[in-house]
Scaffold this motif. Structure first.
Motif, PDB file in Angstrom:
ATOM      1  N   PRO A 100       0.853  -1.199   0.000  1.00 21.97           N
ATOM      2  CA  PRO A 100       0.000   0.000   0.000  1.00 21.97           C
ATOM      3  C   PRO A 100       0.888   1.249   0.000  1.00 21.97           C
ATOM      4  CG  PRO A 100      -0.683  -1.542   1.716  1.00 21.97           C
ATOM      5  CD  PRO A 100       0.644  -2.007   1.211  1.00 21.97           C
ATOM      6  N   ASN A 101       0.314   2.388  -0.352  1.00 26.51           N
ATOM      7  CA  ASN A 101       1.057   3.643  -0.311  1.00 26.51           C
ATOM      8  C   ASN A 101       1.497   3.958   1.112  1.00 26.51           C
ATOM      9  OD1 ASN A 101       0.736   4.109  -3.085  1.00 26.51           O
ATOM     10  ND2 ASN A 101      -1.227   5.122  -2.786  1.00 26.51           N
ATOM     11  N   PHE A 102       2.510   4.814   1.231  1.00 23.23           N
ATOM     12  CA  PHE A 102       3.003   5.206   2.542  1.00 23.23           C
ATOM     13  C   PHE A 102       1.860   5.783   3.388  1.00 23.23           C
ATOM     14  CE2 PHE A 102       7.026   5.775   0.026  1.00 23.23           C
ATOM     15  CZ  PHE A 102       7.693   4.705   0.612  1.00 23.23           C
ATOM     16  N   GLY A 103       1.742   5.304   4.608  1.00 23.81           N
ATOM     17  CA  GLY A 103       0.722   5.804   5.516  1.00 23.81           C
ATOM     18  C   GLY A 103      -0.677   5.297   5.251  1.00 23.81           C
ATOM     19  N   ALA A 104      -0.827   4.358   4.295  1.00 29.31           N
ATOM     20  CA  ALA A 104      -2.156   3.888   3.907  1.00 29.31           C
ATOM     21  C   ALA A 104      -2.570   2.608   4.620  1.00 29.31           C
ATOM     22  CB  ALA A 104      -2.221   3.673   2.395  1.00 29.31           C
ATOM     23  N   ALA A 105      -1.726   2.100   5.517  1.00 32.06           N
ATOM     24  CA  ALA A 105      -2.051   0.888   6.262  1.00 32.06           C
ATOM     25  C   ALA A 105      -1.968   1.165   7.749  1.00 32.06           C
ATOM     26  CB  ALA A 105      -1.105  -0.249   5.888  1.00 32.06           C
ATOM     27  N   SER A 106      -2.977   0.714   8.496  1.00 35.64           N
ATOM     28  CA  SER A 106      -3.002   0.854   9.956  1.00 35.64           C
ATOM     29  C   SER A 106      -3.238  -0.514  10.571  1.00 35.64           C
ATOM     30  CB  SER A 106      -4.105   1.812  10.395  1.00 35.64           C
ATOM     31  OG  SER A 106      -3.900   3.105   9.883  1.00 35.64           O
ATOM     32  N   PHE A 107      -2.662  -0.721  11.749  1.00 35.05           N
ATOM     33  CA  PHE A 107      -2.776  -2.004  12.436  1.00 35.05           C
ATOM     34  C   PHE A 107      -3.236  -1.773  13.866  1.00 35.05           C
ATOM     35  CE2 PHE A 107       0.196  -2.380   9.015  1.00 35.05           C
ATOM     36  CZ  PHE A 107      -0.038  -3.640   8.475  1.00 35.05           C
ATOM     37  N   VAL A 108      -4.264  -2.500  14.275  1.00 38.05           N
ATOM     38  CA  VAL A 108      -4.805  -2.373  15.627  1.00 38.05           C
ATOM     39  C   VAL A 108      -5.012  -3.785  16.178  1.00 38.05           C
ATOM     40  CG1 VAL A 108      -7.195  -2.268  14.786  1.00 38.05           C
ATOM     41  CG2 VAL A 108      -6.642  -1.338  17.032  1.00 38.05           C
ATOM     42  N   ARG A 109      -4.793  -3.951  17.482  1.00 43.77           N
ATOM     43  CA  ARG A 109      -4.883  -5.266  18.104  1.00 43.77           C
ATOM     44  C   ARG A 109      -6.281  -5.575  18.625  1.00 43.77           C
ATOM     45  NH1 ARG A 109      -0.355  -8.150  20.351  1.00 43.77           N
ATOM     46  NH2 ARG A 109       1.353  -7.940  18.867  1.00 43.77           N
ATOM     47  N   GLN A 110      -6.710  -6.799  18.394  1.00 43.96           N
ATOM     48  CA  GLN A 110      -7.868  -7.358  19.091  1.00 43.96           C
ATOM     49  C   GLN A 110      -7.288  -8.272  20.173  1.00 43.96           C
ATOM     50  OE1 GLN A 110     -10.271 -10.223  16.986  1.00 43.96           O
ATOM     51  NE2 GLN A 110     -12.078  -9.843  18.262  1.00 43.96           N
ATOM     52  N   GLN A 111      -7.299  -7.804  21.418  1.00 40.16           N
ATOM     53  CA  GLN A 111      -6.574  -8.525  22.472  1.00 40.16           C
ATOM     54  C   GLN A 111      -7.202  -9.852  22.857  1.00 40.16           C
ATOM     55  OE1 GLN A 111      -7.201  -5.251  22.532  1.00 40.16           O
ATOM     56  NE2 GLN A 111      -5.396  -4.097  23.220  1.00 40.16           N
ATOM     57  N   GLU A 112      -8.507  -9.999  22.641  1.00 36.79           N
ATOM     58  CA  GLU A 112      -9.187 -11.248  22.972  1.00 36.79           C
ATOM     59  C   GLU A 112     -10.020 -11.700  21.779  1.00 36.79           C
ATOM     60  OE1 GLU A 112     -11.034 -11.679  26.928  1.00 36.79           O
ATOM     61  OE2 GLU A 112     -10.477  -9.576  27.237  1.00 36.79           O
ATOM     62  N   PRO A 113     -10.137 -13.011  21.569  1.00 34.96           N
ATOM     63  CA  PRO A 113     -10.938 -13.531  20.442  1.00 34.96           C
ATOM     64  C   PRO A 113     -12.421 -13.527  20.764  1.00 34.96           C
ATOM     65  CG  PRO A 113      -9.961 -15.353  21.636  1.00 34.96           C
ATOM     66  CD  PRO A 113      -9.449 -14.101  22.297  1.00 34.96           C
ATOM     67  N   LEU A 114     -13.043 -12.350  20.670  1.00 31.94           N
ATOM     68  CA  LEU A 114     -14.435 -12.198  21.084  1.00 31.94           C
ATOM     69  C   LEU A 114     -15.409 -12.140  19.913  1.00 31.94           C
ATOM     70  CD1 LEU A 114     -13.954  -9.628  24.011  1.00 31.94           C
ATOM     71  CD2 LEU A 114     -14.166 -12.126  24.135  1.00 31.94           C
ATOM     72  N   GLY A 115     -14.962 -12.511  18.719  1.00 32.63           N
ATOM     73  CA  GLY A 115     -15.878 -12.590  17.597  1.00 32.63           C
ATOM     74  C   GLY A 115     -15.647 -11.527  16.543  1.00 32.63           C
ATOM     75  N   LEU A 116     -16.268 -11.739  15.383  1.00 29.01           N
ATOM     76  CA  LEU A 116     -16.119 -10.820  14.261  1.00 29.01           C
ATOM     77  C   LEU A 116     -16.624  -9.424  14.612  1.00 29.01           C
ATOM     78  CD1 LEU A 116     -15.533 -10.094  11.321  1.00 29.01           C
ATOM     79  CD2 LEU A 116     -17.768 -11.068  10.710  1.00 29.01           C
ATOM     80  N   GLY A 117     -17.762  -9.346  15.268  1.00 24.23           N
ATOM     81  CA  GLY A 117     -18.294  -8.037  15.623  1.00 24.23           C
ATOM     82  C   GLY A 117     -17.333  -7.250  16.501  1.00 24.23           C
ATOM     83  N   HIS A 118     -16.712  -7.934  17.446  1.00 27.52           N
ATOM     84  CA  HIS A 118     -15.735  -7.270  18.319  1.00 27.52           C
ATOM     85  C   HIS A 118     -14.514  -6.829  17.530  1.00 27.52           C
ATOM     86  CE1 HIS A 118     -12.416  -7.195  21.350  1.00 27.52           C
ATOM     87  NE2 HIS A 118     -13.337  -6.528  22.020  1.00 27.52           N
ATOM     88  N   ALA A 119     -14.065  -7.646  16.576  1.00 25.48           N
ATOM     89  CA  ALA A 119     -12.919  -7.272  15.746  1.00 25.48           C
ATOM     90  C   ALA A 119     -13.212  -5.999  14.960  1.00 25.48           C
ATOM     91  CB  ALA A 119     -12.561  -8.415  14.798  1.00 25.48           C
ATOM     92  N   VAL A 120     -14.408  -5.916  14.398  1.00 26.52           N
ATOM     93  CA  VAL A 120     -14.789  -4.715  13.646  1.00 26.52           C
ATOM     94  C   VAL A 120     -14.833  -3.515  14.578  1.00 26.52           C
ATOM     95  CG1 VAL A 120     -16.632  -3.627  12.298  1.00 26.52           C
ATOM     96  CG2 VAL A 120     -16.049  -6.038  11.915  1.00 26.52           C
ATOM     97  N   TRP A 121     -15.379  -3.688  15.766  1.00 30.43           N
ATOM     98  CA  TRP A 121     -15.468  -2.591  16.741  1.00 30.43           C
ATOM     99  C   TRP A 121     -14.080  -2.070  17.111  1.00 30.43           C
ATOM    100  CZ3 TRP A 121     -14.134  -2.332  22.070  1.00 30.43           C
ATOM    101  CH2 TRP A 121     -14.642  -1.209  22.737  1.00 30.43           C
ATOM    102  N   CYS A 122     -13.091  -2.953  17.142  1.00 26.54           N
ATOM    103  CA  CYS A 122     -11.725  -2.545  17.484  1.00 26.54           C
ATOM    104  C   CYS A 122     -11.151  -1.543  16.468  1.00 26.54           C
ATOM    105  CB  CYS A 122     -10.807  -3.763  17.561  1.00 26.54           C
ATOM    106  SG  CYS A 122     -11.071  -4.801  19.022  1.00 26.54           S
ATOM    107  N   ALA A 123     -11.722  -1.468  15.275  1.00 26.79           N
ATOM    108  CA  ALA A 123     -11.235  -0.551  14.240  1.00 26.79           C
ATOM    109  C   ALA A 123     -11.930   0.801  14.272  1.00 26.79           C
ATOM    110  CB  ALA A 123     -11.420  -1.196  12.860  1.00 26.79           C
ATOM    111  N   ARG A 124     -12.799   1.028  15.232  1.00 33.93           N
ATOM    112  CA  ARG A 124     -13.681   2.205  15.215  1.00 33.93           C
ATOM    113  C   ARG A 124     -12.920   3.524  15.198  1.00 33.93           C
ATOM    114  NH1 ARG A 124     -12.719   0.271  19.990  1.00 33.93           N
ATOM    115  NH2 ARG A 124     -12.622   1.567  21.883  1.00 33.93           N
ATOM    116  N   GLU A 125     -11.826   3.633  15.957  1.00 36.13           N
ATOM    117  CA  GLU A 125     -11.114   4.907  16.049  1.00 36.13           C
ATOM    118  C   GLU A 125     -10.400   5.239  14.746  1.00 36.13           C
ATOM    119  OE1 GLU A 125     -11.401   7.005  18.387  1.00 36.13           O
ATOM    120  OE2 GLU A 125     -12.421   5.787  19.892  1.00 36.13           O
ATOM    121  N   ILE A 126      -9.988   4.229  14.017  1.00 34.13           N
ATOM    122  CA  ILE A 126      -9.294   4.463  12.749  1.00 34.13           C
ATOM    123  C   ILE A 126     -10.291   4.744  11.631  1.00 34.13           C
ATOM    124  CG2 ILE A 126      -7.691   3.492  11.044  1.00 34.13           C
ATOM    125  CD1 ILE A 126      -6.540   1.773  13.302  1.00 34.13           C
ATOM    126  N   VAL A 127     -11.396   4.026  11.622  1.00 33.00           N
ATOM    127  CA  VAL A 127     -12.415   4.244  10.584  1.00 33.00           C
ATOM    128  C   VAL A 127     -13.082   5.605  10.776  1.00 33.00           C
ATOM    129  CG1 VAL A 127     -14.625   3.460   9.673  1.00 33.00           C
ATOM    130  CG2 VAL A 127     -12.831   1.791  10.225  1.00 33.00           C
TER     131      VAL A 127
END
Length: 296
Positions: A100-127
């Motif tokens: 991806p272009n410079f600065g176009a990729a962000s990485f955030v941790r899902q600390q616990e395996p609490l499901g797809l919905g929780h994984a999506v919620w973990c991205a809220r601040e970046i989205v």
């Protein structure tokens, strides 16, 4: 719908925190998303599909042991310097095309395996407060144009939320999220009147399942924050979409393409064969090998 629903989709979320236990021992130290289909990691196909759709920013929801994904989309200085010194320009271009272009990729941790919905919620601040795409890398969709590009066309026309769906045999509907359809706009696009996660076979509203590609409005995050655990004791994205369905339009889109579930051994092997046969540099030599194996 409000004008907000037609804002450009610039970001995509990739949930990549899963353990990949169905592929042990291969995934003991290698993220399942880094398993290759022919010569590319599964996650790279998902990123390329998003780039084709005009996505500008890529959000990876990772977990422990997933550093190889971040490294894959980074500049490998030593490798590229060595290739340059050896005159391997074609290989250098392959590596450049995968980043991806410079600065176009962000990485955030899902600390616990609490499901797809929780994984999506973990991205809220970046989205943030804008519509976004969601792609499950395990579900590799082979088609031209890609599934997300097709969905962006639907979104640009209708706004709202768009969910990719496909038909499965009725006896398999209890394995997936299933949609109920309302108004039809064409043979591929319909309004959604209901959704249910892994219903009993006799209770399924249709044979159309959710296929791992979504375009969602940011209001989904507020629903996810309040969502109680559902099927499997996890935070289910489908449950929050059902809550949002009461306030916003959802559209089911029957995409043109073939899905390969690369979280399953058979689907993964099938994807390797299909993508190899689609490659003009591989297919002529590979097909006779397949024919020979088929005759055994």
């Amino acid at each position: 719908m409000s004008p907000k629903s037609h804002r450009k989709v610039r970001k995509v979320v990739f949930p990549v925190a899963g353990l990949g236990t169905r592929f042990l021992p291969a995934t003991k130290v290698i993220p399942k998303e880094m398993l290759t289909v022919v010569d590319k990691p599964v996650i790279q196909y998902a990123v390329e599909e998003a780039i084709e759709a005009g996505i500008e920013h890529f959000v990876f929801v990772t977990g422990r042991g997933k550093g190889a994904i971040e490294d894959h989309f980074d500049l490998a200085y030593e490798l590229e310097a060595t290739l340059k010194a050896r005159g391997k320009t074609a290989e250098i271009e392959i590596l450049k095309a995968s980043r991806p272009n410079f600065g176009a990729a962000s990485f955030v941790r899902q600390q616990e395996p609490l499901g797809l919905g929780h994984a999506v919620w973990c991205a809220r601040e970046i989205v943030g407060d804008e519509p976004f795409a969601l792609g499950l890398p395990d579900m590799l969709i082979h088609g031209r144009p890609g599934c997300l590009a097709q969905m962006i066309e639907v979104y640009n026309q209708h706004g709202g939320n768009v969910v990719a769906v496909e038909e499965v045999p009725h006896e398999h509907v209890n394995r997936y999220g299933v949609v109920a359809l309302g108004k039809s706009f064409d043979e591929r696009t319909h309004t959604i009147t209901g959704m249910v996660e892994k219903p009993k076979i006799e209770d399924a509203p249709s044979d159309l399942i959710i296929s791992g590609r979504y375009i969602l409005q940011p209001e989904i995050f507020a629903r996810l924050e309040k969502q109680k655990p559902g099927a499997g004791g996890e935070i289910q994205l489908t449950d929050s979409m059902i809550a949002l369905l009461a306030e916003q339009d959802f559209f089911a889109y029957r995409f043109d393409g073939t899905t390969y579930d690369c979280g399953d051994k058979i689907g993964y092997l099938a994807a390797n064969v299909a993508y190899a046969l689609d490659r003009p540099d591989i297919a002529p030599k590979f097909k006779p090998v397949l024919d020979k194996l088929a005759r055994r």
